[in-house]
Design a protein around this motif. Structure first.
Motif, PDB file in Angstrom:
ATOM      1  N   ALA A  29      15.746 -30.283 -16.489  1.00  0.00           N
ATOM      2  CA  ALA A  29      16.436 -31.575 -16.453  1.00  0.00           C
ATOM      3  C   ALA A  29      17.348 -31.744 -17.659  1.00  0.00           C
ATOM      4  CB  ALA A  29      15.410 -32.708 -16.390  1.00  0.00           C
ATOM      5  N   GLU A  30      16.958 -31.175 -18.789  1.00  0.00           N
ATOM      6  CA  GLU A  30      17.764 -31.284 -20.004  1.00  0.00           C
ATOM      7  C   GLU A  30      19.052 -30.476 -19.910  1.00  0.00           C
ATOM      8  OE1 GLU A  30      15.146 -27.682 -20.516  1.00  0.00           O
ATOM      9  OE2 GLU A  30      14.946 -29.711 -19.677  1.00  0.00           O
ATOM     10  N   VAL A  32      20.926 -30.380 -17.079  1.00  0.00           N
ATOM     11  CA  VAL A  32      21.735 -30.945 -16.000  1.00  0.00           C
ATOM     12  C   VAL A  32      22.444 -32.182 -16.533  1.00  0.00           C
ATOM     13  CG1 VAL A  32      21.764 -31.925 -13.685  1.00  0.00           C
ATOM     14  CG2 VAL A  32      20.124 -30.113 -14.257  1.00  0.00           C
ATOM     15  N   ARG A  33      23.742 -32.127 -16.543  1.00  0.00           N
ATOM     16  CA  ARG A  33      24.543 -33.260 -17.005  1.00  0.00           C
ATOM     17  C   ARG A  33      25.331 -33.827 -15.829  1.00  0.00           C
ATOM     18  NH1 ARG A  33      29.863 -33.066 -20.912  1.00  0.00           N
ATOM     19  NH2 ARG A  33      30.057 -35.312 -21.281  1.00  0.00           N
ATOM     20  N   ASP A 187      20.776 -45.091  -7.746  1.00  0.00           N
ATOM     21  CA  ASP A 187      20.704 -43.988  -8.697  1.00  0.00           C
ATOM     22  C   ASP A 187      21.641 -44.103  -9.893  1.00  0.00           C
ATOM     23  OD1 ASP A 187      18.878 -42.742  -6.899  1.00  0.00           O
ATOM     24  OD2 ASP A 187      20.581 -42.104  -5.686  1.00  0.00           O
ATOM     25  N   GLY A 192      22.158 -45.521 -19.499  1.00  0.00           N
ATOM     26  CA  GLY A 192      21.638 -44.163 -19.375  1.00  0.00           C
ATOM     27  C   GLY A 192      22.418 -43.369 -18.357  1.00  0.00           C
ATOM     28  N   ARG A 193      21.880 -42.192 -18.001  1.00  0.00           N
ATOM     29  CA  ARG A 193      22.619 -41.263 -17.153  1.00  0.00           C
ATOM     30  C   ARG A 193      21.956 -41.099 -15.799  1.00  0.00           C
ATOM     31  NH1 ARG A 193      20.367 -36.036 -17.198  1.00  0.00           N
ATOM     32  NH2 ARG A 193      18.582 -35.779 -18.589  1.00  0.00           N
ATOM     33  N   ILE A 194      22.755 -40.697 -14.824  1.00  0.00           N
ATOM     34  CA  ILE A 194      22.230 -40.399 -13.502  1.00  0.00           C
ATOM     35  C   ILE A 194      21.340 -39.157 -13.596  1.00  0.00           C
ATOM     36  CG2 ILE A 194      22.846 -39.708 -11.154  1.00  0.00           C
ATOM     37  CD1 ILE A 194      25.500 -41.192 -11.547  1.00  0.00           C
ATOM     38  N   SER A 195      20.178 -39.214 -12.957  1.00  0.00           N
ATOM     39  CA  SER A 195      19.226 -38.104 -12.997  1.00  0.00           C
ATOM     40  C   SER A 195      18.964 -37.600 -11.581  1.00  0.00           C
ATOM     41  CB  SER A 195      17.906 -38.558 -13.635  1.00  0.00           C
ATOM     42  OG  SER A 195      16.879 -37.602 -13.401  1.00  0.00           O
ATOM     43  N   LEU A 196      19.282 -36.344 -11.317  1.00  0.00           N
ATOM     44  CA  LEU A 196      18.998 -35.773 -10.008  1.00  0.00           C
ATOM     45  C   LEU A 196      17.499 -35.672  -9.770  1.00  0.00           C
ATOM     46  CD1 LEU A 196      21.657 -32.915  -9.744  1.00  0.00           C
ATOM     47  CD2 LEU A 196      21.831 -35.299  -8.995  1.00  0.00           C
ATOM     48  N   HIS A 197      16.732 -35.465 -10.820  1.00  0.00           N
ATOM     49  CA  HIS A 197      15.275 -35.424 -10.669  1.00  0.00           C
ATOM     50  C   HIS A 197      14.749 -36.776 -10.197  1.00  0.00           C
ATOM     51  CE1 HIS A 197      15.777 -31.706 -12.970  1.00  0.00           C
ATOM     52  NE2 HIS A 197      14.504 -31.411 -12.744  1.00  0.00           N
ATOM     53  N   GLU A 198      15.320 -37.865 -10.706  1.00  0.00           N
ATOM     54  CA  GLU A 198      14.886 -39.190 -10.265  1.00  0.00           C
ATOM     55  C   GLU A 198      15.240 -39.422  -8.804  1.00  0.00           C
ATOM     56  OE1 GLU A 198      13.001 -41.491 -11.733  1.00  0.00           O
ATOM     57  OE2 GLU A 198      12.711 -40.024 -13.344  1.00  0.00           O
TER      58      GLU A 198
END
Length: 331
Positions: A29-30, A32-33, A187, A192-198
């Motif tokens: 996850a760290e 992925v931007r 999403d 903060g940032r969009i998270s594909l994991h979330e």
């Protein structure tokens, strides 16, 4: 012109181009931007007219009490860049997005074969005569997060068949265990940032009733492009450590947020041969689904070998056995 290869498995050539990932290692996850620029995607004139047609058609259906597609804020993909970290050469991904909505997506997705004023089509111009990975952002107003689910309690892989009521090109097709389109409503955090994991966790919750309190081993394994429908996809593997088939079916009987999106589920022993045999025997697959489940199998085999990437060979050997068995049965 760049010709992108198509993922193939157990004799099936799919409409998925596997852009990044081979299943042997996850993308942290760290690493992925997701870059989001608050700027509206710009549709060409002819496509804007097609979008108005979509809007009018769906408004008519709603007024008549018919099933209709509601519009919601989404994102257009401006770019997907893959690189490696300096030290460990681990996969590193940057996904660049601008604002769009679902009707923007339908305006192109429904009209890929429609002749334009100059006689060309969107498919011919941007997906066949040019590199589909480099298609303009207005052609890619949808990004899907797909999850392959494995049950930890009884060791099964979960397959889902999309409902005909869900509509779209994958209606009534076998697909990932759970999937969600990236949504600005759900999403895009205020800070903060969009998270594909979330997004993957949201897919598990809304489609399978898997709660955040459940122990989930979630890994991002890669990215692919559905070249039939021109949609990007992220591929996740999720192991539900404490849940089995009976647990999930009991939960579904008590209600699921998006229960109507699936007609059928299949639980298959989570070993390469049974899973690959199911994929081989079953028809009507969504374009990206076989690639997703292959990556999940490889990742499971690699972890079973203590992290040895040669685990991929175990899956490929299983594929050969499945094909040999089916060829012998048809002689």
């Amino acid at each position: 012109m760049v010709r992108r290869d198509r993922f193939s498995l157990v004799g099936k050539v799919t409409d998925c181009h596997l852009y990044e990932g081979d299943g042997t290692r996850p993308i942290g996850a760290e690493n992925v931007r997701v870059r989001h620029e608050s700027r509206r995607v710009r549709l060409p004139g002819e496509v804007r007219a097609w979008r108005r047609e979509v809007e009018e058609e769906e408004a008519r259906k709603q007024a008549a009490g018919e099933p209709y597609r509601w519009n919601n804020p989404r994102f257009a993909v401006e770019g997907l860049t893959v690189s490696r970290t300096h030290a460990g050469e681990e996969p590193q991904v940057t996904l660049s997005l601008v604002d769009a909505d679902y009707y923007d997506h339908l305006a192109t997705a429904r009209n890929l074969e429609r002749p334009m004023a100059d006689g060309t089509t969107l498919r011919g111009r941007y997906l066949e005569e040019a590199d589909p990975v480099a298609a303009p952002s207005w052609m890619t107003c949808s990004f899907g997060v797909n999850v392959a689910v494995e049950t930890g309690r009884d060791g099964k892989m979960l397959f889902a068949r999309r409902s005909a009521r869900a509509g779209g090109p994958n209606a009534s097709r076998w697909n990932s265990s759970a999937n969600e389109g990236l949504s600005a409503v759900h999403d895009l955090p205020s800070e903060g940032r969009i998270s594909l994991h979330e997004v993957a966790y949201r897919a598990l919750r809304e489609e399978l009733a898997v709660h955040r309190g459940d122990r989930v081993d979630l890994e991002l394994l890669g990215f692919g492009l559905d070249v039939r429908n021109n949609q990007w996809a992220a591929f996740f593997r999720a192991v539900l450590d404490d849940l089995g088939e009976e647990d999930l079916r009991a939960r579904w009987s008590r209600g699921v947020a998006d229960k109507w999106e699936h007609d059928e589920f299949a639980f298959v022993p989570n070993e390469p041969e049974p899973v690959l045999d199911f994929i081989h025997r079953t028809e009507a697959w969504a374009p990206v689904a076989p690639a997703l489940f292959y990556l999940a199998l490889v990742r499971g085999a690699v972890r079973a070998r203590g992290g040895d990437p040669e685990g991929r060979a175990d899956v490929d050997d299983a594929e050969r056995r499945v094909l040999d068995r089916h060829r012998s049965a048809t002689r």
